[in-house]
Write a protein that holds these residues in place. Structure first.
Motif, short mmCIF file in Angstrom:
data_model
loop_
_atom_site.label_atom_id
_atom_site.label_comp_id
_atom_site.label_asym_id
_atom_site.label_seq_id
_atom_site.Cartn_x
_atom_site.Cartn_y
_atom_site.Cartn_z
N ALA A 172 9.93 16.53 -7.17
CA ALA A 172 8.89 16.12 -5.79
C ALA A 172 6.97 15.66 -6.54
N GLN A 173 7.29 16.57 -7.80
CA GLN A 173 5.85 16.02 -8.47
C GLN A 173 5.11 15.36 -8.97
N ARG A 174 6.57 14.46 -9.65
CA ARG A 174 7.06 12.89 -9.96
C ARG A 174 7.46 12.42 -9.22
N GLU A 175 7.74 12.19 -7.64
CA GLU A 175 7.45 11.46 -6.69
C GLU A 175 6.08 10.95 -6.44
N LEU A 176 5.17 12.59 -5.98
CA LEU A 176 3.58 12.53 -5.70
C LEU A 176 3.16 11.66 -6.68
N THR A 177 3.16 11.70 -8.16
CA THR A 177 1.98 11.27 -8.71
C THR A 177 2.54 9.85 -8.13
N LYS A 178 3.86 9.35 -8.22
CA LYS A 178 3.48 7.52 -8.01
C LYS A 178 3.41 6.74 -6.86
N ALA A 179 3.78 8.41 -5.62
CA ALA A 179 2.98 7.59 -4.11
C ALA A 179 1.20 7.30 -4.29
N GLU A 180 0.65 8.64 -5.40
CA GLU A 180 -0.85 8.55 -5.13
C GLU A 180 -1.16 7.24 -5.89
N GLY A 181 -0.30 6.74 -6.77
CA GLY A 181 -0.53 5.43 -7.65
C GLY A 181 -0.40 3.96 -6.87
N ASP A 182 0.71 3.99 -6.16
CA ASP A 182 0.90 3.56 -5.00
C ASP A 182 -0.40 3.33 -4.36
N VAL A 183 -0.37 4.14 -3.41
CA VAL A 183 -1.61 4.05 -2.38
C VAL A 183 -3.09 3.75 -3.08
N ALA A 184 -2.91 3.98 -4.48
CA ALA A 184 -4.31 4.08 -4.85
C ALA A 184 -4.42 2.31 -5.49
N GLN A 185 -3.57 1.77 -5.33
CA GLN A 185 -3.12 0.38 -6.04
C GLN A 185 -3.70 -0.50 -4.47
N VAL A 186 -2.84 0.00 -3.58
CA VAL A 186 -3.18 -0.77 -2.35
C VAL A 186 -4.60 -0.85 -2.25
N ARG A 187 -5.04 0.19 -1.90
CA ARG A 187 -6.59 0.56 -1.84
C ARG A 187 -7.95 -0.74 -2.86
N GLN A 188 -6.84 -0.17 -3.95
CA GLN A 188 -8.04 -0.98 -5.35
C GLN A 188 -7.96 -2.57 -4.53
N ARG A 189 -6.89 -2.52 -4.11
CA ARG A 189 -6.94 -4.36 -3.58
C ARG A 189 -7.37 -4.59 -2.76
N ALA A 190 -7.35 -3.88 -2.05
CA ALA A 190 -8.24 -3.78 -0.71
C ALA A 190 -9.54 -3.79 -0.61
N GLU A 191 -10.22 -2.93 -0.94
CA GLU A 191 -11.38 -3.18 -1.36
C GLU A 191 -12.13 -4.09 -2.64
N ARG A 192 -11.23 -4.79 -3.02
CA ARG A 192 -11.21 -5.90 -4.01
C ARG A 192 -11.61 -7.18 -2.99
N ASN A 193 -10.72 -6.85 -2.24
CA ASN A 193 -10.70 -7.86 -1.53
C ASN A 193 -11.79 -8.02 -0.39
N GLN A 194 -11.49 -7.16 -0.08
CA GLN A 194 -13.39 -6.84 1.70
C GLN A 194 -14.59 -7.59 0.25
N ALA A 195 -14.28 -6.39 -0.64
CA ALA A 195 -15.40 -7.24 -2.09
C ALA A 195 -15.89 -8.75 -2.00
N ARG A 196 -14.60 -8.89 -1.42
CA ARG A 196 -14.48 -10.79 -1.85
C ARG A 196 -15.55 -11.21 -0.32
N LEU A 197 -14.48 -10.55 0.47
CA LEU A 197 -14.83 -11.71 2.28
C LEU A 197 -16.14 -11.39 2.96
N ASP A 198 -16.24 -9.87 1.92
CA ASP A 198 -18.02 -9.82 1.77
C ASP A 198 -19.15 -10.37 1.52
N ALA A 199 -18.38 -11.06 0.22
CA ALA A 199 -19.48 -11.82 -0.67
C ALA A 199 -19.61 -12.90 0.24
#
Length: 247
Positions: free
Chosen positions: A62-89
């Motif tokens: 479960a911990q291994r799954e949670l680590t992967k799930a947290e990584g997947d969420v973080a990866q999407v968040r980071q991409r969204a933040e980059r895109n939002q920054a480009r859109l805002d600029a």
């Protein structure tokens, strides 16, 4: 034929009494209630250990799954933040910005799905960790019970060992005046007769095998010399004649 004075034959009964007591002490040591309790607790501990191993495996997975799930969420968040920054600029053409907006919407939907999955895994991981804690507590409880039963066993064994030492000392004293040949015969018979090498002849009955002797055996014993070492025809044990033999 082995011969010995009547008083030496009587001493055999004292020695036999000590040997019986020593056998009883050894039997008691091997059948202490604490031994059965410890065996049962050790079986219980093995079962708890099995549960604990399985719980830890589930928690690790479960911990291994949670680590992967947290990584997947973080990866999407980071991409969204980059895109939002480009859109805002306002970087890129109108078409590019429109594509970025669509991707942000897709990323938001993806993030929602991933966060739901992350929450589900997190709940399973917490349940698994709770199971590990529960099994660990149960294991500690069983170990404490084993330690308590072990201490009680050791206390009983110490008492029995002390009793056995005293009994063996008295046995040695009782055997000290018995002729070696008679004592050796007694020991040989005792080894092959369930620990009893000599028995009293009481009221025409062998106290070793509890059989009443037939008339011809009684006649044979009655005719034997006082120093003759007679034996039971039924069980082979030395028969010690006394005033209560009924001859």
């Amino acid at each position: 034929m082995v011969t010995a004075a009547a008083q030496d034959q009587w001493r055999l009964l004292d020695v036999q009494g000590h040997d019986i007591r020593l056998t009883q002490i050894a039997h008691k040591k091997g059948t202490l209630p604490e031994l059965a309790k410890i065996a049962e607790l050790e079986k219980k501990l093995a079962e708890v250990d099995d549960v604990l191993v399985k719980a830890r495996t589930v928690a690790t997975d479960a911990q291994r799954e949670l680590t992967k799930a947290e990584g997947d969420v973080a990866q999407v968040r980071q991409r969204a933040e980059r895109n939002q920054a480009r859109l805002d600029a306002g970087q890129g053409s109108a078409k590019d910005l429109q594509a970025i907006q669509h991707e942000l919407e897709s990323l938001a939907a993806r993030q929602s799905v991933l966060e739901d999955a992350e929450l589900e895994v997190m709940e399973r991981q917490e349940t698994a960790e709770a199971a590990v804690r529960g099994a660990t507590a149960k294991r500690d409880e069983v170990l404490a019970e084993i330690a308590e039963a072990g201490a009680a066993r050791d206390k009983q064994v110490a008492v029995l060992d002390e009793e056995a030492v005293a009994e063996a000392r008295e046995r040695e004293t009782a055997a000290g005046g018995i002729p070696k040949e008679l004592l050796a015969l007694y020991e040989r018979i005792r080894e092959s007769s369930h620990g009893v090498g000599a028995a009293k002849l009481y009221q025409r009955r062998c106290e070793g095998c509890r059989m009443t002797l037939p008339p011809n055996d009684l006649a044979r014993i009655r005719a034997a010399a006082e120093n003759a070492v007679v034996r039971c025809e039924e069980c082979g044990r030395i028969l010690v004649r006394t005033a209560d033999s009924g001859l």
